[in-house]
Structures are given as C-alpha cells and as structure tokens.
Enzyme design. Sequence first.
Site, mmCIF file in Angstrom:
data_model
loop_
_atom_site.group_PDB
_atom_site.id
_atom_site.type_symbol
_atom_site.label_atom_id
_atom_site.label_comp_id
_atom_site.label_asym_id
_atom_site.label_seq_id
_atom_site.Cartn_x
_atom_site.Cartn_y
_atom_site.Cartn_z
ATOM 1 N N HIS A 37 1.030 -1.128 -0.011
ATOM 2 C CA HIS A 37 -0.105 -0.021 0.050
ATOM 3 C C HIS A 37 0.820 1.299 -0.025
ATOM 4 O O HIS A 37 0.334 2.164 -0.568
ATOM 5 C CB HIS A 37 -0.942 -0.028 1.096
ATOM 6 C CG HIS A 37 -1.840 -1.179 1.113
ATOM 7 N ND1 HIS A 37 -3.497 -0.825 0.915
ATOM 8 C CD2 HIS A 37 -1.832 -2.459 1.072
ATOM 9 C CE1 HIS A 37 -3.924 -1.984 0.997
ATOM 10 N NE2 HIS A 37 -3.084 -2.863 1.182
ATOM 11 N N ASP A 135 -5.551 5.981 1.689
ATOM 12 C CA ASP A 135 -5.702 4.604 1.265
ATOM 13 C C ASP A 135 -7.219 4.268 1.543
ATOM 14 O O ASP A 135 -7.561 4.525 2.543
ATOM 15 C CB ASP A 135 -4.741 3.709 1.885
ATOM 16 C CG ASP A 135 -4.848 2.293 1.506
ATOM 17 O OD1 ASP A 135 -3.803 1.787 0.930
ATOM 18 O OD2 ASP A 135 -5.726 1.469 1.607
ATOM 19 N N THR A 157 -5.670 0.495 -3.862
ATOM 20 C CA THR A 157 -4.342 -0.175 -4.286
ATOM 21 C C THR A 157 -4.458 -1.590 -4.983
ATOM 22 O O THR A 157 -3.606 -2.285 -5.148
ATOM 23 C CB THR A 157 -3.166 -0.137 -3.352
ATOM 24 O OG1 THR A 157 -3.715 -0.983 -2.183
ATOM 25 C CG2 THR A 157 -2.767 0.993 -2.877
ATOM 26 N N HIS A 378 2.866 -14.614 -5.427
ATOM 27 C CA HIS A 378 1.516 -14.744 -4.441
ATOM 28 C C HIS A 378 0.357 -13.985 -5.185
ATOM 29 O O HIS A 378 -0.480 -14.069 -4.463
ATOM 30 C CB HIS A 378 1.843 -14.346 -3.338
ATOM 31 C CG HIS A 378 2.177 -12.950 -3.177
ATOM 32 N ND1 HIS A 378 3.065 -11.971 -3.733
ATOM 33 C CD2 HIS A 378 1.628 -11.791 -2.266
ATOM 34 C CE1 HIS A 378 3.025 -10.811 -3.413
ATOM 35 N NE2 HIS A 378 2.095 -10.720 -2.634
ATOM 36 N N SER A 383 2.561 -6.890 -7.241
ATOM 37 C CA SER A 383 3.648 -7.767 -8.034
ATOM 38 C C SER A 383 2.621 -8.328 -9.506
ATOM 39 O O SER A 383 3.496 -8.347 -10.359
ATOM 40 C CB SER A 383 3.480 -8.897 -7.061
ATOM 41 O OG SER A 383 4.328 -8.722 -6.137
ATOM 42 N N ASP A 402 -7.214 -10.531 -1.697
ATOM 43 C CA ASP A 402 -7.201 -10.318 -3.023
ATOM 44 C C ASP A 402 -6.500 -11.424 -4.179
ATOM 45 O O ASP A 402 -6.573 -11.247 -5.152
ATOM 46 C CB ASP A 402 -7.217 -8.980 -3.741
ATOM 47 C CG ASP A 402 -5.943 -8.556 -3.357
ATOM 48 O OD1 ASP A 402 -5.051 -8.866 -2.658
ATOM 49 O OD2 ASP A 402 -5.672 -7.206 -3.933
ATOM 50 N N GLN A 403 -5.657 -12.006 -3.384
ATOM 51 C CA GLN A 403 -4.498 -12.586 -4.243
ATOM 52 C C GLN A 403 -5.070 -13.834 -5.002
ATOM 53 O O GLN A 403 -4.904 -13.927 -6.176
ATOM 54 C CB GLN A 403 -3.652 -13.228 -3.282
ATOM 55 C CG GLN A 403 -2.675 -12.221 -2.793
ATOM 56 C CD GLN A 403 -1.836 -12.983 -1.344
ATOM 57 O OE1 GLN A 403 -1.763 -14.089 -1.184
ATOM 58 N NE2 GLN A 403 -1.397 -11.951 -0.603
#
Length: 480
Positions: A37, A135, A157, A378, A383, A402-403
């Site tokens: 974040h 945020d 984010t 991940h 990423s 949220d991955q």
Amino acid sequence: MSTTSTAQDASNGGGNGRQPHARARRVLMFPLPFQGHINPMLQLADVLHGRGLAVTILHYTGFRNTLDPALRPEFGFVAVPDGVPADVVASGNVVSMIVAMNTTMEASVAFRDVLAAELGLAGERMPRAACLFVDSSLFGAQKAAEELGLPTIALRTGSAACFNCILAYPMLHQNGYLPPEESQLDMPVKELPPLRVRDLFLSSRADHDMLSKFLAKATHAARSYSALVLNTFEALETDELEKIRDEIGIAMVLATGPLHRLSSKTEDTAGRSSNVLPHEDHTCIEWLDTQITGSVLYVSVGSLACMDSGELSEVAWGLANSGQPFLWVVRQDLVPGSDGPCLPKGFDDMVMGRGRVTPWAPQQEVLAHRAVGGFWTHNGWNSTLESVAEGCPMICRPQFADQMMNARYVDAVWGIGFELEGELERNKIGEAILKLMKGSEGEAMRKRAGELKKKVASCFESGGSSLLAINELIDHVSSL
Ligand code: UDP
C-alpha cells in the site's frame, strides 16, 4: 521533478512536514503502513509532486514498515498516532490491525487534530492543503476530513475487480456464496464472472462477521469520496471499471496505473529504496546480467505471505530439481515462528551458479531484466501489475485477501499464467516451472503477456488512458 529544498526540513527531526517553497497547493497523503500500500501511494505522491504540488505524508510510525522521512526529502512527513493495541500488532493479523486503525480514527479526535493542525498551517510558508489522499482501507480518515471541510480522494491499491467484490459483499452473503462452504469452492459466482467461490477474497479462516462490518463501512465511505483513484488501467479492466462507475455513484473514478510506471522515482535507482523494508539487494541484478535471456524464474511471495518449513523445503527442491535458473526472495520472516528460514542441506551446492537466494530484491528492476522469463508470485496486486507491465508470465500461488482473484484473472481472463494448486510438492513444482519456462503453453502465455506489455506502454503515450486520468486528477485537485 522539482528540486525545491525541503531536505533540511524533512531530515530535521524526521518529518515535521514544513515545506517552505513556492508550490501553490498542497496535498496530504495517508498510506496504509504495509509495503503493498505504501509503494503505490508514494508513487502517486511522486507523480503529484512532479506536477507541481507540495506533498505532506501523514504516516503511522509504530509498524514494521515505518517510513523514513530522510529518504524522501522532497515530501513533508507528519506522524499520526495509530492507537492499535500492541497485541494486535504482534499478532500480525493485517485485517485486525486495519480494523483497529479505523476504530481509533472513528472513536478519537487525535487524527482530526492532526488534520486540523495541518490545515492551520496555510499561509506564507505553507501552501493550503487542497485535499486528503487516503488509502481506501483507512476510510475512518474520511469522516474526520469531512468534519473539517477537507475533500478526500481515495487511492485503491487493489484491482478494480477486487473493488467490485467489496461492493458486492452483501450480495455474496445474501446469495449464499459466503461464508464459503467447502463443497462449493468451485462453484462459479455468476454475478462476478469469472470468479469462483474459492477466488473470493477470503479464505474459510476469515472472520466474516468482522469483515462484513468492515467492508460495509468501506463501501459507505467510498460513496462520499471526491474522487476514486485505482492503480489499474482501462485496457486491463475495462468491464470492471465500468461496473464501478455504474455502481459507486461518484463522478470521478480514475484508472491511473500502473503507477510505478508513472512515477519518475521508479526510473531512478537512487529512489528505489525510497521507502522501507529490508535493504534491496542490488547485487542480484549483477547476477542476472550473467544469465541467459529469458531463462530465469523470479520467485517471490511479497512482503506478507508466509510458508512453513516443510513448504520451504519443497519449494527449494522443486527449484533445484527443475534445472532452471532462478532468483528466489527468501525473506527473514518467511517462515513464522522460526529464527529465520533454513534452506535444506545440500541445496546450496546443487544450485550453485544457477540459483540465487536473496532476502529482498529490487523487484521492478528484476522483472524488467532481460534475463527474467517468468515470475512465481503470490499475486499481490502490485506484483501482478508489475509483472503485467513487463510482459512476464506467472506461476500463481495466491494465499489470502485479493490474491486468489488476481490469480484467477491472470489465468482465466488475461491468459498470462496459471495457478499452482494443492499442496506444495517438489515434483509438482518442478513440472509447473518447466511448463512456464520451457513448454508451449508457457510460450503462449509469454506471447499474450508481451501484448499486454504493449498496452501498458500505450497508457502513457500522448492521449493514453492513464496519462489522461492523471491530468484529470491534477485538474480536479487544482479546482479544490
Ligand atoms: N517487493 C520488492 N522486493 C521483493 C518483494 C517484493 O520490492 O523482494 C515489492 C514489490 O515490487 C511490490 C511490493 O513489494 O511492489 C509487494 O506488494 P504486493 O501487492 O505484490 O504484495 P504484498 O506484499 O502487499 O502482499
């Protein structure tokens, strides 16, 4: 980027936020204190500063990722009391920490007092604060800002798809998708294609009651923002962005990503360690220089995801047995409850010259390196987006938050990777690596990733969607 002299002030006691310069307008920016974040918020700060705005970062100082104001002298810094109990911080439970931060902001006037003090500085030495960028997980800040008549702009984010999921959270409960039943994990969520129940941003371990309340407040706050900025881009999530615009009811929803590409700091090696966390190991770039183009698998699970010692060992042997060159980020805290990760005996000898292990890599630089041909990730959103921006196909191993849905989009929508499912086992890992790095399926994914990379580049060309969104954002801030 301006070189207006603020270094003196910022290094003077670490962040009193006093920036004596000629900038006409100032923005306050309040990131969540986690790497995934902080990075995008600072990237946005770089962009705004580069467009002539003064920037003051409000920040929590009691967390692992405490910002070091001396590293970013162009910004002012102001510490904010977090009020998160020590045992909650020690638990490492990210959701509980975020809930505690918001509860504190709602229950006490401490944050409002910080804002009021900043607003009170407007005058000859300090430009007027036009708005607060927050945020979107720190929605408790919005109320305090509203009370002071300060408009709030939220930065999300995560992906647009993830935000749609948050907006849909009550529906997901009403329609029986959540809490998830073991027997229904593969069931499609027909209201949110292509997601399945297993992709919804919560594992069965999640406290769904707490999350329901938390997300309801986040959604409520979202409808009051002056603008919503998302770190994604139009061509990547066209339908998802349209859905948000249809549902959220605020006029300005801007897709400005990937922000790391807009931030001039990320092109500047000196700025790469601009925030925090372990020192970036730049020697791995020299090592990559010695490797064959497209041959290296980069392996990293971001700043928070973990594994147990058995999984660590399986990954180590999977990498070693694959015969493929690799660069593996093994964080000091990767295996919780241990004194540090312990790689199996014989591993070093077996991978000598072909494999490299590092505690923390300059990831954007790594992904941009010609030697890197694949990313085991991940699927944290940063990423994922960084990989998309470099046209790098992925082995997806999502863990939480949220991955899973990011991995689902990588696989089922963009076709630039696949998920490594089930238990981590060395032979399965070896097969997955070869599929991505050597197989025809991997090659097709690489090709599609290359096409997406071109779309990222066009976002920033003249008339590109992210550039236009940034222009609109600057105009908006200037009008406040
Ligand atoms: N990162 C890095 N070096 C590493 C691993 C990660 O610089 O060795 C950065 C990465 O580039 C990304 C951030 O850390 O910007 C991780 O954010 P992400 O959303 O992917 O995952 P999180 O850490 O929030 O789970």
